[in-house]
Design a protein around this motif. Structure first.
Motif, mmCIF file in Angstrom:
data_model
loop_
_atom_site.group_PDB
_atom_site.id
_atom_site.type_symbol
_atom_site.label_atom_id
_atom_site.label_comp_id
_atom_site.label_asym_id
_atom_site.label_seq_id
_atom_site.Cartn_x
_atom_site.Cartn_y
_atom_site.Cartn_z
ATOM 1 N N GLY A 90 41.231 53.783 44.734
ATOM 2 C CA GLY A 90 42.581 54.093 44.312
ATOM 3 C C GLY A 90 43.659 53.103 44.701
ATOM 4 N N PHE A 91 43.323 51.813 44.768
ATOM 5 C CA PHE A 91 44.307 50.783 45.049
ATOM 6 C C PHE A 91 44.613 49.971 43.792
ATOM 7 C CE2 PHE A 91 42.173 51.450 49.136
ATOM 8 C CZ PHE A 91 43.243 51.511 50.021
ATOM 9 N N LYS A 92 45.771 49.393 43.745
ATOM 10 C CA LYS A 92 46.073 48.342 42.776
ATOM 11 C C LYS A 92 45.508 47.040 43.342
ATOM 12 C CE LYS A 92 49.983 45.866 40.670
ATOM 13 N NZ LYS A 92 51.465 45.760 40.613
ATOM 14 N N ALA A 93 45.064 46.128 42.469
ATOM 15 C CA ALA A 93 44.487 44.875 42.957
ATOM 16 C C ALA A 93 44.994 43.693 42.146
ATOM 17 C CB ALA A 93 42.960 44.927 42.901
ATOM 18 N N THR A 94 45.268 42.607 42.853
ATOM 19 C CA THR A 94 45.623 41.336 42.225
ATOM 20 C C THR A 94 44.759 40.246 42.826
ATOM 21 O OG1 THR A 94 47.933 41.976 41.838
ATOM 22 C CG2 THR A 94 47.445 39.623 41.852
ATOM 23 N N GLY A 95 44.220 39.406 41.974
ATOM 24 C CA GLY A 95 43.447 38.256 42.420
ATOM 25 C C GLY A 95 44.170 36.970 42.075
ATOM 26 N N ILE A 96 44.366 36.118 43.062
ATOM 27 C CA ILE A 96 44.935 34.788 42.834
ATOM 28 C C ILE A 96 43.761 33.823 42.730
ATOM 29 C CG2 ILE A 96 46.412 32.976 43.765
ATOM 30 C CD1 ILE A 96 48.098 35.127 45.087
ATOM 31 N N VAL A 97 43.612 33.223 41.537
ATOM 32 C CA VAL A 97 42.401 32.491 41.188
ATOM 33 C C VAL A 97 42.662 30.986 41.216
ATOM 34 C CG1 VAL A 97 40.543 32.272 39.504
ATOM 35 C CG2 VAL A 97 41.807 34.424 39.682
ATOM 36 N N ARG A 98 41.745 30.277 41.850
ATOM 37 C CA ARG A 98 41.847 28.824 41.969
ATOM 38 C C ARG A 98 41.484 28.138 40.652
ATOM 39 N NH1 ARG A 98 38.326 28.406 45.578
ATOM 40 N NH2 ARG A 98 36.563 27.906 44.226
ATOM 41 N N GLY A 99 42.388 27.281 40.153
ATOM 42 C CA GLY A 99 42.083 26.473 38.974
ATOM 43 C C GLY A 99 42.709 27.002 37.699
ATOM 44 N N GLU A 100 42.477 26.260 36.622
ATOM 45 C CA GLU A 100 43.068 26.618 35.330
ATOM 46 C C GLU A 100 42.476 27.914 34.791
ATOM 47 O OE1 GLU A 100 40.060 23.942 32.511
ATOM 48 O OE2 GLU A 100 42.091 23.234 32.931
ATOM 49 N N GLU A 101 43.221 28.580 33.937
ATOM 50 C CA GLU A 101 42.785 29.862 33.414
ATOM 51 C C GLU A 101 41.536 29.696 32.550
ATOM 52 O OE1 GLU A 101 44.489 33.817 31.096
ATOM 53 O OE2 GLU A 101 45.850 32.193 31.664
ATOM 54 N N VAL A 102 40.543 30.516 32.823
ATOM 55 C CA VAL A 102 39.278 30.497 32.085
ATOM 56 C C VAL A 102 38.883 31.935 31.775
ATOM 57 C CG1 VAL A 102 38.454 28.357 33.163
ATOM 58 C CG2 VAL A 102 37.909 30.570 34.216
ATOM 59 N N MET A 103 37.877 32.081 30.946
ATOM 60 C CA MET A 103 37.276 33.393 30.698
ATOM 61 C C MET A 103 35.775 33.255 30.894
ATOM 62 S SD MET A 103 37.080 36.527 30.122
ATOM 63 C CE MET A 103 38.761 37.021 29.738
ATOM 64 N N ASN A 104 35.237 34.040 31.804
ATOM 65 C CA ASN A 104 33.795 34.078 32.023
ATOM 66 C C ASN A 104 33.411 35.506 32.405
ATOM 67 O OD1 ASN A 104 34.303 34.474 34.833
ATOM 68 N ND2 ASN A 104 34.394 32.277 35.170
ATOM 69 N N ASP A 105 32.142 35.723 32.724
ATOM 70 C CA ASP A 105 31.680 37.076 33.037
ATOM 71 C C ASP A 105 32.367 37.642 34.276
ATOM 72 O OD1 ASP A 105 29.939 37.118 30.866
ATOM 73 O OD2 ASP A 105 28.304 36.222 32.009
ATOM 74 N N HIS A 106 32.611 36.795 35.275
ATOM 75 C CA HIS A 106 33.275 37.268 36.489
ATOM 76 C C HIS A 106 34.705 37.716 36.189
ATOM 77 C CE1 HIS A 106 29.865 35.312 38.394
ATOM 78 N NE2 HIS A 106 30.253 35.769 39.577
ATOM 79 N N ILE A 107 35.428 36.899 35.445
ATOM 80 C CA ILE A 107 36.809 37.228 35.094
ATOM 81 C C ILE A 107 36.848 38.509 34.254
ATOM 82 C CG2 ILE A 107 38.847 36.450 33.821
ATOM 83 C CD1 ILE A 107 38.331 35.003 36.498
ATOM 84 N N PHE A 108 35.903 38.617 33.334
ATOM 85 C CA PHE A 108 35.813 39.827 32.503
ATOM 86 C C PHE A 108 35.648 41.075 33.366
ATOM 87 C CE2 PHE A 108 32.581 42.797 30.832
ATOM 88 C CZ PHE A 108 33.357 43.449 29.882
ATOM 89 N N LEU A 109 34.752 41.029 34.354
ATOM 90 C CA LEU A 109 34.506 42.193 35.195
ATOM 91 C C LEU A 109 35.719 42.520 36.063
ATOM 92 C CD1 LEU A 109 30.785 41.609 36.246
ATOM 93 C CD2 LEU A 109 31.683 43.423 34.777
ATOM 94 N N CYS A 110 36.374 41.490 36.594
ATOM 95 C CA CYS A 110 37.587 41.732 37.385
ATOM 96 C C CYS A 110 38.620 42.499 36.559
ATOM 97 C CB CYS A 110 38.184 40.408 37.863
ATOM 98 S SG CYS A 110 37.276 39.611 39.203
ATOM 99 N N ARG A 111 38.833 42.043 35.342
ATOM 100 C CA ARG A 111 39.833 42.684 34.478
ATOM 101 C C ARG A 111 39.372 44.078 34.054
ATOM 102 N NH1 ARG A 111 41.452 37.094 31.418
ATOM 103 N NH2 ARG A 111 43.352 36.695 32.611
ATOM 104 N N LEU A 112 38.072 44.237 33.834
ATOM 105 C CA LEU A 112 37.560 45.547 33.448
ATOM 106 C C LEU A 112 37.836 46.580 34.540
ATOM 107 C CD1 LEU A 112 35.993 47.183 31.311
ATOM 108 C CD2 LEU A 112 33.885 46.496 32.471
#
Length: 302
Positions: A90-112
């Motif tokens: 039950g927390f809100k979460a923000t991830g600060i990601v190193r590097g230019e914006e990309v889309m991959n399986d990890h990013i997809f799961l984080c957003r999901l």
């Protein structure tokens, strides 16, 4: 956060058995290898990821903070684990990601899982405290969680690995990324007054600096071994030798491992065994620190 999740105790039902690994080399050398299966704790918040987050989440709850802010690369298992834990408890979460914006399986799961992501350039990323202050300095609900969960709270959670053991071992091994898990295990060995020798296998090139990272969280000066020759080119790097070892190990045991952490650690143990590093009769415990989502995006290496 929902009232249901606010009241939910921050804990997972730990299912981390110890399995013996059989192999002709181990039989030949007369040594015994066991694997602490932290990969079985949770399908996503697995291994040392959960252990490092556990007391950080409890700290957030105690301080009445509802927003977890953490850091990682675009293929970070820690980011996914934090996103999943935030959703579950039950927390809100923000991830600060190193590097230019990309889309991959990890990013997809984080957003999901509902994590918001902020991509920053590599130079800015080095100054994590400044980034946190810039984006969330006025957010009293936000809790800073360092990359990989590196923290005294993380080491406290990892010390429980040793508390759970039902047997004694001559050696305990784990892969080493931030030094937090290693420090926790060392603290656990000391807390339980064991004579076990601890071994850390850094996954970075020129990994000698990991001793300083480990010592940040060790509660008292301790002697341990640092094996720096098993990086296979550096973090998230792999050679044909390492990939071949992993394929053979998985097919022979049915236990899935990956090339970023556990694969390197196990290769180190087998190589040291072949070089007669251990004494006949030695019992070795290797900690499987999970991170199996690290296989995503690495299929081309196999």
């Amino acid at each position: 956060m929902s009232k249901e999740n606010m009241m939910k105790e921050i804990d997972l039902e730990i299912f981390s058995p110890v399995h013996e690994v059989r192999h002709p080399l181990l039989d030949e050398k007369g040594i015994y290898l066991y694997l602490k299966r932290d990969d079985l704790i949770h399908p996503v918040i697995s291994g040392n990821k959960w252990r490092k987050l556990k007391y950080l989440l409890k700290k957030a709850r105690e301080e009445k903070r509802s927003h977890l802010v953490t850091f990682g690369g675009a293929y970070s298992n820690h980011l996914i684990a934090t996103a999943a834990a935030a959703a579950q408890f039950g927390f809100k979460a923000t991830g600060i990601v190193r590097g230019e914006e990309v889309m991959n399986d990890h990013i997809f799961l984080c957003r999901l899982y509902g994590m918001e992501l902020i991509f920053v350039d590599r130079e800015s990323y080095r100054k994590k405290a400044a980034l946190f202050a810039h984006y969330f300095g006025d957010d009293a609900d936000a809790l800073f969680i360092d990359e990989g969960g590196a923290s005294p709270e993380g080491a406290l959670g990892c010390a429980e690995i040793v508390d759970e053991l039902m047997d004694n071992y001559h050696h305990i091994f784990c892969a080493c990324g931030t030094g937090t898990t290693a420090a926790g295990i060392i603290n656990g060995i000391n807390n339980n007054y064991l004579e076990t020798e601890f071994h850390a296998v850094p996954v970075f090139k020129n990994g000698g600096f990991m001793a300083n990272e480990i010592d940040k969280y060790v509660l008292k000066p301790s002697v341990y071994q640092l094996h720096t020759d098993y990086h296979f080119g550096g973090y998230a790097k792999a050679t044909r030798e390492l990939i071949s070892f992993i394929k053979q190990f998985v097919m022979a045991t049915g236990i899935l491992i990956e090339p970023v952490y556990t694969g390197k650690m196990l290769h180190a143990i087998f190589d040291l065994a072949a070089k007669n590093y251990f004494q006949p009769g030695n019992k070795i415990l290797a900690v499987h620190t999970g991170g199996l989502l690290g296989l995503l995006g690495m299929a081309d290496k196999f």
